[in-house]
Write an enzyme that holds these catalytic residues in place. Sequence first.
Site, short mmCIF file in Angstrom:
data_model
loop_
_atom_site.label_atom_id
_atom_site.label_comp_id
_atom_site.label_asym_id
_atom_site.label_seq_id
_atom_site.Cartn_x
_atom_site.Cartn_y
_atom_site.Cartn_z
N ARG A 15 7.31 19.51 0.68
CA ARG A 15 7.40 18.99 -0.70
C ARG A 15 6.61 17.69 -0.81
O ARG A 15 6.20 17.11 0.18
CB ARG A 15 8.87 18.69 -1.05
CG ARG A 15 9.77 19.88 -1.00
CD ARG A 15 11.20 19.55 -1.39
NE ARG A 15 11.98 19.03 -0.29
CZ ARG A 15 12.66 17.89 -0.33
NH1 ARG A 15 12.64 17.13 -1.40
NH2 ARG A 15 13.37 17.49 0.72
N ASP A 61 13.90 19.62 12.81
CA ASP A 61 14.51 18.38 12.34
C ASP A 61 14.06 17.26 13.27
O ASP A 61 14.55 17.14 14.40
CB ASP A 61 16.03 18.52 12.34
CG ASP A 61 16.71 17.27 11.78
OD1 ASP A 61 16.06 16.21 11.70
OD2 ASP A 61 17.90 17.35 11.43
N TYR A 157 16.16 1.20 4.29
CA TYR A 157 14.89 1.88 3.99
C TYR A 157 13.73 0.88 4.09
O TYR A 157 12.75 1.13 4.78
CB TYR A 157 14.96 2.50 2.59
CG TYR A 157 13.69 3.21 2.17
CD1 TYR A 157 13.42 4.51 2.58
CD2 TYR A 157 12.73 2.56 1.38
CE1 TYR A 157 12.26 5.15 2.20
CE2 TYR A 157 11.57 3.20 0.99
CZ TYR A 157 11.33 4.50 1.41
OH TYR A 157 10.17 5.13 1.04
N ALA A 159 13.67 -1.95 5.66
CA ALA A 159 13.54 -2.41 7.05
C ALA A 159 12.86 -1.34 7.92
O ALA A 159 12.02 -1.65 8.77
CB ALA A 159 14.92 -2.73 7.62
N LYS A 161 10.67 0.84 7.01
CA LYS A 161 9.24 0.92 6.69
C LYS A 161 8.49 -0.32 7.20
O LYS A 161 7.34 -0.22 7.62
CB LYS A 161 9.05 1.10 5.18
CG LYS A 161 9.61 2.42 4.65
CD LYS A 161 8.95 3.65 5.28
CE LYS A 161 9.31 4.94 4.56
NZ LYS A 161 8.64 6.11 5.12
P1 NAP Z 1 10.44 14.09 -0.59
O1 NAP Z 1 9.84 14.66 -1.82
O2 NAP Z 1 11.89 13.74 -0.57
O3 NAP Z 1 10.12 15.09 0.64
C1 NAP Z 1 10.59 14.74 1.90
C2 NAP Z 1 10.00 15.66 2.94
O4 NAP Z 1 10.42 15.20 4.23
C3 NAP Z 1 10.47 17.10 2.82
O5 NAP Z 1 9.40 17.94 3.22
C4 NAP Z 1 11.62 17.17 3.84
O6 NAP Z 1 11.84 18.48 4.35
C5 NAP Z 1 11.06 16.27 4.92
N1 NAP Z 1 12.06 15.73 5.83
C6 NAP Z 1 13.04 14.83 5.58
N2 NAP Z 1 13.77 14.60 6.68
C7 NAP Z 1 13.24 15.38 7.66
C8 NAP Z 1 13.55 15.60 9.01
N3 NAP Z 1 14.59 14.99 9.60
N4 NAP Z 1 12.80 16.48 9.72
C9 NAP Z 1 11.74 17.11 9.15
N5 NAP Z 1 11.38 16.93 7.85
C10 NAP Z 1 12.13 16.07 7.13
O7 NAP Z 1 9.68 12.76 -0.16
P2 NAP Z 1 8.29 12.12 -0.63
O8 NAP Z 1 8.55 11.33 -1.85
O9 NAP Z 1 7.21 13.13 -0.61
O10 NAP Z 1 8.09 11.05 0.54
C11 NAP Z 1 7.17 11.22 1.61
C12 NAP Z 1 7.03 9.88 2.30
O11 NAP Z 1 6.57 8.91 1.37
C13 NAP Z 1 8.35 9.33 2.86
O12 NAP Z 1 8.13 8.74 4.13
C14 NAP Z 1 8.75 8.28 1.84
O13 NAP Z 1 9.57 7.28 2.41
C15 NAP Z 1 7.40 7.77 1.41
N6 NAP Z 1 7.42 7.11 0.09
C16 NAP Z 1 7.79 7.82 -1.03
C17 NAP Z 1 7.81 7.14 -2.26
C18 NAP Z 1 8.21 7.84 -3.54
O14 NAP Z 1 8.40 7.15 -4.58
N7 NAP Z 1 8.31 9.15 -3.57
C19 NAP Z 1 7.47 5.78 -2.33
C20 NAP Z 1 7.10 5.12 -1.17
C21 NAP Z 1 7.07 5.79 0.04
P3 NAP Z 1 12.82 19.55 3.56
O15 NAP Z 1 12.07 20.00 2.34
O16 NAP Z 1 13.06 20.66 4.54
O17 NAP Z 1 14.06 18.79 3.22
#
Ligand code: NAP
Length: 252
Positions: A15, A61, A157, A159, A161
């Site tokens: 995703r 995981d 979170y 911390a 990052k």
């Molecule tokens: P997201 O839409 O919540 O998707 C999270 C993804 O990580 C999913 O594919 C999920 O797999 C996977 N995941 C979570 N825990 C896992 C684990 N233990 N093992 C394997 N896969 C795992 O997140 P996103 O917004 O795309 O975020 C991606 C990155 O960007 C993250 O590191 C987040 O902290 C960073 N970020 C996001 C934002 C924001 O506003 N969205 C802002 C700053 C930074 P499943 O689908 O199987 O659950």
Amino acid sequence: MDFTDRYVLITGASRGIGKAAAIAFAQKGAKVGINFRNNEEAAKQTLAALPGEGHRLFKEDISKKEGPKALINDFLKSYGRLDVLVNNAGIFLRHGIDEIDFDDWTDAFEEIFKTNLFAAANLSYWAAQAMMKSGGGRIVNVSSRGAFRGEPNAPAYGASKAALNAMSQSLAKKLAPHKIYVGVVAPGFTETDMGTQALTPEEEERLLSESPFRRMAKPEEVAHAILFLASEGAEYSSGAIIDVNGASYLRS
Ligand code: NAP
């Protein structure tokens, strides 16, 4: 940017930002390994969206102790080499210090650090062993604006990052002699499940108003920066942290 015949592993690619990065790498010719935790349906949709052939799903995981080693081993068994690791998977849990009890507080720190820092550290370890043997590679870590400006309702979170940034820069220094280059992308508020679900409508409105763009990042805009750091020619940017936050928080 050309990634023809490059083997790329992206964690959390079912995703959001990981999915956008998977599509972007595949569009540039890479063979992409799509890691996910349990959302098999979404992961299959990512796989189906990738142009080209030879892409694969890797259910693991990575927050579990043995997860990172198993994932890198499975990837190497499938493809024989690993050129790019993108540590993208992350979790965000709300745990304001004035909102929860002590057990929930310690649980939040433990859970968030296991995914956002320890998994990236352990995957980097096993990836670096493989890359050192094969003559080099790239590691791109997905951090957050929250590392710099604070996360009042999710201090673990922020911390995790900030620690990811520090680890990435340490590894950039250590691994450059091995031709392994390490970069970081620090997104702001991004249009994904995480970006849209974690906030109250009031917080969302306030955060949007912080950017002169008055919108969230699109996952594709974050993916663009990830590809840049993984590309030929970006070697000397090793150790850099690229902000993708719509000028909402400017560091000097
Ligand atoms: P997201 O839409 O919540 O998707 C999270 C993804 O990580 C999913 O594919 C999920 O797999 C996977 N995941 C979570 N825990 C896992 C684990 N233990 N093992 C394997 N896969 C795992 O997140 P996103 O917004 O795309 O975020 C991606 C990155 O960007 C993250 O590191 C987040 O902290 C960073 N970020 C996001 C934002 C924001 O506003 N969205 C802002 C700053 C930074 P499943 O689908 O199987 O659950």
